[in-house]
Design a protein around this motif. Sequence first.
Motif, PDB file in Angstrom:
ATOM      1  N   SER A 168       0.836  -1.190   0.000  1.00 31.65           N
ATOM      2  CA  SER A 168       0.000   0.000   0.000  1.00 31.65           C
ATOM      3  C   SER A 168       0.878   1.249   0.000  1.00 31.65           C
ATOM      4  CB  SER A 168      -0.928  -0.008   1.223  1.00 31.65           C
ATOM      5  OG  SER A 168      -1.887   1.031   1.138  1.00 31.65           O
ATOM      6  N   ILE A 169       0.229   2.412   0.039  1.00 29.09           N
ATOM      7  CA  ILE A 169       0.921   3.696   0.150  1.00 29.09           C
ATOM      8  C   ILE A 169       0.196   4.531   1.195  1.00 29.09           C
ATOM      9  CG2 ILE A 169       1.741   3.660  -2.235  1.00 29.09           C
ATOM     10  CD1 ILE A 169      -0.494   5.642  -2.936  1.00 29.09           C
ATOM     11  N   GLY A 170       0.783   5.645   1.567  1.00 31.99           N
ATOM     12  CA  GLY A 170       0.182   6.496   2.575  1.00 31.99           C
ATOM     13  C   GLY A 170      -1.087   7.176   2.100  1.00 31.99           C
ATOM     14  N   ILE A 186       7.308   8.758  -4.695  1.00 33.17           N
ATOM     15  CA  ILE A 186       7.683   7.338  -4.706  1.00 33.17           C
ATOM     16  C   ILE A 186       8.477   7.007  -5.963  1.00 33.17           C
ATOM     17  CG2 ILE A 186       6.763   4.993  -4.859  1.00 33.17           C
ATOM     18  CD1 ILE A 186       4.426   5.980  -3.067  1.00 33.17           C
ATOM     19  N   ALA A 187       8.024   7.530  -7.110  1.00 33.67           N
ATOM     20  CA  ALA A 187       8.723   7.269  -8.371  1.00 33.67           C
ATOM     21  C   ALA A 187      10.129   7.849  -8.358  1.00 33.67           C
ATOM     22  CB  ALA A 187       7.921   7.840  -9.535  1.00 33.67           C
ATOM     23  N   ALA A 188      10.271   9.054  -7.810  1.00 32.98           N
ATOM     24  CA  ALA A 188      11.549   9.759  -7.876  1.00 32.98           C
ATOM     25  C   ALA A 188      12.544   9.311  -6.810  1.00 32.98           C
ATOM     26  CB  ALA A 188      11.316  11.270  -7.752  1.00 32.98           C
ATOM     27  N   LYS A 189      12.042   8.893  -5.649  1.00 31.07           N
ATOM     28  CA  LYS A 189      12.941   8.624  -4.525  1.00 31.07           C
ATOM     29  C   LYS A 189      13.042   7.164  -4.124  1.00 31.07           C
ATOM     30  CE  LYS A 189      13.853  13.021  -3.779  1.00 31.07           C
ATOM     31  NZ  LYS A 189      15.209  13.588  -3.966  1.00 31.07           N
ATOM     32  N   LEU A 190      12.013   6.369  -4.416  1.00 32.32           N
ATOM     33  CA  LEU A 190      12.023   4.983  -3.962  1.00 32.32           C
ATOM     34  C   LEU A 190      12.164   3.976  -5.099  1.00 32.32           C
ATOM     35  CD1 LEU A 190       9.361   5.218  -1.117  1.00 32.32           C
ATOM     36  CD2 LEU A 190      11.831   4.895  -0.890  1.00 32.32           C
ATOM     37  N   LEU A 191      11.465   4.185  -6.191  1.00 33.10           N
ATOM     38  CA  LEU A 191      11.565   3.221  -7.285  1.00 33.10           C
ATOM     39  C   LEU A 191      12.901   3.289  -8.009  1.00 33.10           C
ATOM     40  CD1 LEU A 191       7.959   3.176  -8.806  1.00 33.10           C
ATOM     41  CD2 LEU A 191       8.984   1.715  -7.046  1.00 33.10           C
ATOM     42  N   VAL A 192      13.708   4.292  -7.723  1.00 34.56           N
ATOM     43  CA  VAL A 192      15.057   4.352  -8.287  1.00 34.56           C
ATOM     44  C   VAL A 192      16.045   3.498  -7.480  1.00 34.56           C
ATOM     45  CG1 VAL A 192      14.690   6.640  -9.271  1.00 34.56           C
ATOM     46  CG2 VAL A 192      15.619   6.441  -6.961  1.00 34.56           C
ATOM     47  N   LEU A 193      15.616   2.987  -6.334  1.00 32.89           N
ATOM     48  CA  LEU A 193      16.490   2.186  -5.488  1.00 32.89           C
ATOM     49  C   LEU A 193      16.527   0.742  -5.979  1.00 32.89           C
ATOM     50  CD1 LEU A 193      15.315   3.522  -1.994  1.00 32.89           C
ATOM     51  CD2 LEU A 193      17.279   4.303  -3.362  1.00 32.89           C
ATOM     52  N   GLY A 194      17.532   0.015  -5.554  1.00 34.67           N
ATOM     53  CA  GLY A 194      17.671  -1.379  -5.954  1.00 34.67           C
ATOM     54  C   GLY A 194      16.555  -2.246  -5.410  1.00 34.67           C
ATOM     55  N   ASN A 216       2.739  -4.179  -5.599  1.00 27.58           N
ATOM     56  CA  ASN A 216       1.925  -3.180  -4.914  1.00 27.58           C
ATOM     57  C   ASN A 216       0.894  -2.612  -5.888  1.00 27.58           C
ATOM     58  OD1 ASN A 216       0.967  -0.685  -3.734  1.00 27.58           O
ATOM     59  ND2 ASN A 216       2.740  -0.726  -2.365  1.00 27.58           N
ATOM     60  N   PRO A 217      -0.409  -2.804  -5.629  1.00 18.81           N
ATOM     61  CA  PRO A 217      -1.420  -2.376  -6.605  1.00 18.81           C
ATOM     62  C   PRO A 217      -1.454  -0.865  -6.836  1.00 18.81           C
ATOM     63  CG  PRO A 217      -2.463  -3.009  -4.544  1.00 18.81           C
ATOM     64  CD  PRO A 217      -1.026  -3.437  -4.443  1.00 18.81           C
ATOM     65  N   PHE A 218      -0.968  -0.096  -5.880  1.00 19.11           N
ATOM     66  CA  PHE A 218      -0.979   1.365  -6.025  1.00 19.11           C
ATOM     67  C   PHE A 218       0.141   1.855  -6.939  1.00 19.11           C
ATOM     68  CE2 PHE A 218      -3.229   0.519  -2.106  1.00 19.11           C
ATOM     69  CZ  PHE A 218      -4.297   1.405  -2.185  1.00 19.11           C
ATOM     70  N   LEU A 219       1.089   0.962  -7.251  1.00 17.17           N
ATOM     71  CA  LEU A 219       2.226   1.361  -8.079  1.00 17.17           C
ATOM     72  C   LEU A 219       2.122   0.855  -9.511  1.00 17.17           C
ATOM     73  CD1 LEU A 219       5.174   0.808  -5.546  1.00 17.17           C
ATOM     74  CD2 LEU A 219       3.609   2.739  -5.760  1.00 17.17           C
ATOM     75  N   VAL A 220       0.995   0.273  -9.860  1.00 11.89           N
ATOM     76  CA  VAL A 220       0.812  -0.238 -11.227  1.00 11.89           C
ATOM     77  C   VAL A 220       0.979   0.893 -12.240  1.00 11.89           C
ATOM     78  CG1 VAL A 220      -0.823  -1.265 -12.842  1.00 11.89           C
ATOM     79  CG2 VAL A 220      -0.696  -2.117 -10.508  1.00 11.89           C
TER      80      VAL A 220
END
Length: 226
Positions: A168-170, A186-194, A216-220
């Motif tokens: 989920s997300i906040g 999330i796209a800029a700071k977290l999905l760039v991580l390994g 995570n369904p919120f990140l589709v």
Amino acid sequence: MLVTGFPAGMFQTNCYILAHDDASDCVVVDPGQDAAEPLAQFLDQQGLTPRAVLLTHGHLDHTWSVAPVCERYGIPAYIHPDDRYMLSDPGRGMGPGMKQIVGDAVFREPAEVIELADGDEVTVAGIDFVVDHTPGHTQGSVVLRTEITTGDGPLQIALTGDTLFQGSIGRSDLPGGDHDQLLASIAAKLLVLGDDTAILPGHGGTSTIGHERAGNPFLVGLSASR
């Protein structure tokens, strides 16, 4: 490194403690409602002394015990300036239902507050943290990243607060929240991580970036961006 925590209060907010192996100093992250006493008991049992409290954002379920913890140990609290106002006036960040729960309780800033900024590198108790500003849940939400050494080599950890959860997300419907901004963070700071980066969220269980990216369904449809 010791990385542990416990869910505190009616909101079951994860309060985390981090310390180097065999060290006496530690860092506390997000001491929420009713966290002060179980935290003190754990620290006494482990022979640990906190050197700072780091806050992922200003919502009361994450900051309820910050002033008494800081006062007890004579330590500072770190928070992003956009959420600092909630330390003394948490009602401004809550909906009507939450305000009823708080009642007549009075909150105050700790004696020493240090403001965080995007890209800051903060070293506390010998632990190096990188600060990523991730507005969307609140305007001052941050993710705190550090690295630990395991038997399989270095492992990056991201304390994500209420930005990203397991599955989920906040929420973004409280004052200062913005759903599109949250997804962009999330796209800029977290999905760039390994993919093997471990996430330690503000509520619920741990996960990894790879697991959330895939399931995570919120990140589709959301891709990493810079």
